[in-house]
Write a protein that holds these residues in place. Structure first.
Motif, PDB file in Angstrom:
ATOM      1  N   MET A   1      43.339  64.261  42.737  1.00  0.00           N
ATOM      2  CA  MET A   1      42.011  63.926  43.211  1.00  0.00           C
ATOM      3  C   MET A   1      41.904  62.412  43.383  1.00  0.00           C
ATOM      4  O   MET A   1      42.234  61.654  42.485  1.00  0.00           O
ATOM      5  N   ASP A   2      41.462  62.002  44.553  1.00  0.00           N
ATOM      6  CA  ASP A   2      41.285  60.581  44.825  1.00  0.00           C
ATOM      7  C   ASP A   2      40.039  60.063  44.132  1.00  0.00           C
ATOM      8  O   ASP A   2      39.024  60.744  44.052  1.00  0.00           O
ATOM      9  N   THR A   3      40.140  58.863  43.628  1.00  0.00           N
ATOM     10  CA  THR A   3      38.967  58.196  43.085  1.00  0.00           C
ATOM     11  C   THR A   3      38.369  57.335  44.183  1.00  0.00           C
ATOM     12  O   THR A   3      38.965  57.126  45.231  1.00  0.00           O
ATOM     13  N   GLN A   4      37.217  56.837  43.932  1.00  0.00           N
ATOM     14  CA  GLN A   4      36.509  56.077  44.951  1.00  0.00           C
ATOM     15  C   GLN A   4      36.355  54.630  44.531  1.00  0.00           C
ATOM     16  O   GLN A   4      36.123  54.335  43.355  1.00  0.00           O
ATOM     17  N   ILE A   5      36.510  53.765  45.487  1.00  0.00           N
ATOM     18  CA  ILE A   5      36.123  52.370  45.297  1.00  0.00           C
ATOM     19  C   ILE A   5      35.427  51.935  46.572  1.00  0.00           C
ATOM     20  O   ILE A   5      35.801  52.332  47.675  1.00  0.00           O
ATOM     21  N   GLU A   6      34.374  51.188  46.388  1.00  0.00           N
ATOM     22  CA  GLU A   6      33.652  50.631  47.527  1.00  0.00           C
ATOM     23  C   GLU A   6      33.643  49.120  47.359  1.00  0.00           C
ATOM     24  O   GLU A   6      33.385  48.611  46.267  1.00  0.00           O
ATOM     25  N   LEU A   7      33.952  48.443  48.443  1.00  0.00           N
ATOM     26  CA  LEU A   7      33.913  46.979  48.437  1.00  0.00           C
ATOM     27  C   LEU A   7      32.792  46.536  49.364  1.00  0.00           C
ATOM     28  O   LEU A   7      32.771  46.921  50.530  1.00  0.00           O
ATOM     29  N   GLN A   8      31.850  45.755  48.835  1.00  0.00           N
ATOM     30  CA  GLN A   8      30.818  45.134  49.673  1.00  0.00           C
ATOM     31  C   GLN A   8      31.189  43.665  49.794  1.00  0.00           C
ATOM     32  O   GLN A   8      31.245  42.953  48.790  1.00  0.00           O
ATOM     33  N   ILE A   9      31.428  43.242  51.009  1.00  0.00           N
ATOM     34  CA  ILE A   9      31.922  41.887  51.251  1.00  0.00           C
ATOM     35  C   ILE A   9      30.842  41.076  51.952  1.00  0.00           C
ATOM     36  O   ILE A   9      30.265  41.519  52.944  1.00  0.00           O
ATOM     37  N   SER A  10      30.576  39.892  51.413  1.00  0.00           N
ATOM     38  CA  SER A  10      29.580  39.008  52.020  1.00  0.00           C
ATOM     39  C   SER A  10      30.063  37.561  51.932  1.00  0.00           C
ATOM     40  O   SER A  10      30.986  37.247  51.175  1.00  0.00           O
ATOM     41  N   GLU A  33      45.672  51.116  48.278  1.00  0.00           N
ATOM     42  CA  GLU A  33      46.087  50.770  49.643  1.00  0.00           C
ATOM     43  C   GLU A  33      44.902  50.281  50.487  1.00  0.00           C
ATOM     44  O   GLU A  33      45.012  49.262  51.184  1.00  0.00           O
ATOM     45  N   SER A  34      43.772  50.975  50.426  1.00  0.00           N
ATOM     46  CA  SER A  34      42.610  50.555  51.223  1.00  0.00           C
ATOM     47  C   SER A  34      42.067  49.222  50.728  1.00  0.00           C
ATOM     48  O   SER A  34      41.645  48.374  51.523  1.00  0.00           O
ATOM     49  N   THR A  35      42.094  49.013  49.414  1.00  0.00           N
ATOM     50  CA  THR A  35      41.645  47.733  48.852  1.00  0.00           C
ATOM     51  C   THR A  35      42.571  46.614  49.292  1.00  0.00           C
ATOM     52  O   THR A  35      42.124  45.537  49.711  1.00  0.00           O
ATOM     53  N   LEU A  36      43.854  46.876  49.217  1.00  0.00           N
ATOM     54  CA  LEU A  36      44.851  45.893  49.653  1.00  0.00           C
ATOM     55  C   LEU A  36      44.632  45.521  51.116  1.00  0.00           C
ATOM     56  O   LEU A  36      44.627  44.343  51.469  1.00  0.00           O
ATOM     57  N   ASP A  37      44.408  46.509  51.972  1.00  0.00           N
ATOM     58  CA  ASP A  37      44.201  46.249  53.401  1.00  0.00           C
ATOM     59  C   ASP A  37      42.984  45.355  53.636  1.00  0.00           C
ATOM     60  O   ASP A  37      43.033  44.403  54.410  1.00  0.00           O
ATOM     61  N   GLN A  38      41.870  45.667  52.974  1.00  0.00           N
ATOM     62  CA  GLN A  38      40.632  44.915  53.210  1.00  0.00           C
ATOM     63  C   GLN A  38      40.736  43.471  52.728  1.00  0.00           C
ATOM     64  O   GLN A  38      40.328  42.543  53.436  1.00  0.00           O
ATOM     65  N   VAL A  39      41.271  43.267  51.545  1.00  0.00           N
ATOM     66  CA  VAL A  39      41.326  41.905  50.999  1.00  0.00           C
ATOM     67  C   VAL A  39      42.422  41.089  51.696  1.00  0.00           C
ATOM     68  O   VAL A  39      42.235  39.908  51.971  1.00  0.00           O
ATOM     69  N   THR A  40      43.527  41.722  52.004  1.00  0.00           N
ATOM     70  CA  THR A  40      44.590  41.017  52.732  1.00  0.00           C
ATOM     71  C   THR A  40      44.088  40.543  54.087  1.00  0.00           C
ATOM     72  O   THR A  40      44.399  39.437  54.524  1.00  0.00           O
ATOM     73  N   LYS A  41      43.275  41.359  54.762  1.00  0.00           N
ATOM     74  CA  LYS A  41      42.699  40.960  56.052  1.00  0.00           C
ATOM     75  C   LYS A  41      41.816  39.724  55.879  1.00  0.00           C
ATOM     76  O   LYS A  41      41.864  38.802  56.695  1.00  0.00           O
ATOM     77  N   LEU A  42      40.997  39.701  54.819  1.00  0.00           N
ATOM     78  CA  LEU A  42      40.163  38.523  54.571  1.00  0.00           C
ATOM     79  C   LEU A  42      41.019  37.263  54.434  1.00  0.00           C
ATOM     80  O   LEU A  42      40.738  36.234  55.051  1.00  0.00           O
ATOM     81  N   ILE A  43      42.050  37.365  53.601  1.00  0.00           N
ATOM     82  CA  ILE A  43      42.912  36.203  53.354  1.00  0.00           C
ATOM     83  C   ILE A  43      43.620  35.795  54.647  1.00  0.00           C
ATOM     84  O   ILE A  43      43.691  34.622  54.986  1.00  0.00           O
ATOM     85  N   ARG A  44      44.104  36.779  55.393  1.00  0.00           N
ATOM     86  CA  ARG A  44      44.780  36.504  56.668  1.00  0.00           C
ATOM     87  C   ARG A  44      43.832  35.830  57.662  1.00  0.00           C
ATOM     88  O   ARG A  44      44.229  34.987  58.450  1.00  0.00           O
TER      89      ARG A  44
END
Length: 120
Positions: A1-10, A33-44
């Protein structure tokens, strides 16, 4: 079962290249993986002054801690920083057991973490 994480970015007001990430839920192998993608995009994209608000992060496991260390290292390589604030006792205990508390920049509040950005 997947757990959930939500990132609110401002944006971080008055912090060039700054972002605030509010983390809600659990950070583990099922959603790293989804967290890595979102934060890596910010840094990039050049947002290298990052404060992560863990007020509503309930749980993190070793896989999640691994990417937090990765974010810290990557931001530093880009002449930035990755700071964590509002860590609850359960999450802090896991960070401490792994020994990551000596490697991550951890603050009592988001305000303290933001204030530390100007001292760099």
């Amino acid at each position: 079962m997947d757990t959930q994480i939500e990132l609110q970015i401002s944006d971080l007001e008055n912090v060039p290249h700054g972002k605030l990430i509010k983390c809600m839920g659990d950070l583990d192998a099922t959603n790293v993986e989804s967290t890595l993608d979102q934060v890596t995009k910010l840094i990039r994209d050049g947002y290298v002054q990052i404060v992560a608000d863990f007020r509503n992060l309930r749980y993190v496991n070793s896989t999640g801690l691994g990417i937090l260390l990765h974010f810290s290292k990557t931001a530093k390589e880009k002449n930035g920083c990755f700071k964590i604030a509002n860590v609850n006792d359960n999450v802090y205990e896991i960070i401490e057991i792994i020994g990551a508390n000596t490697l991550l920049d951890i603050y009592e509040s988001v305000e303290e973490a933001i204030a530390s950005l100007s001292k760099r």
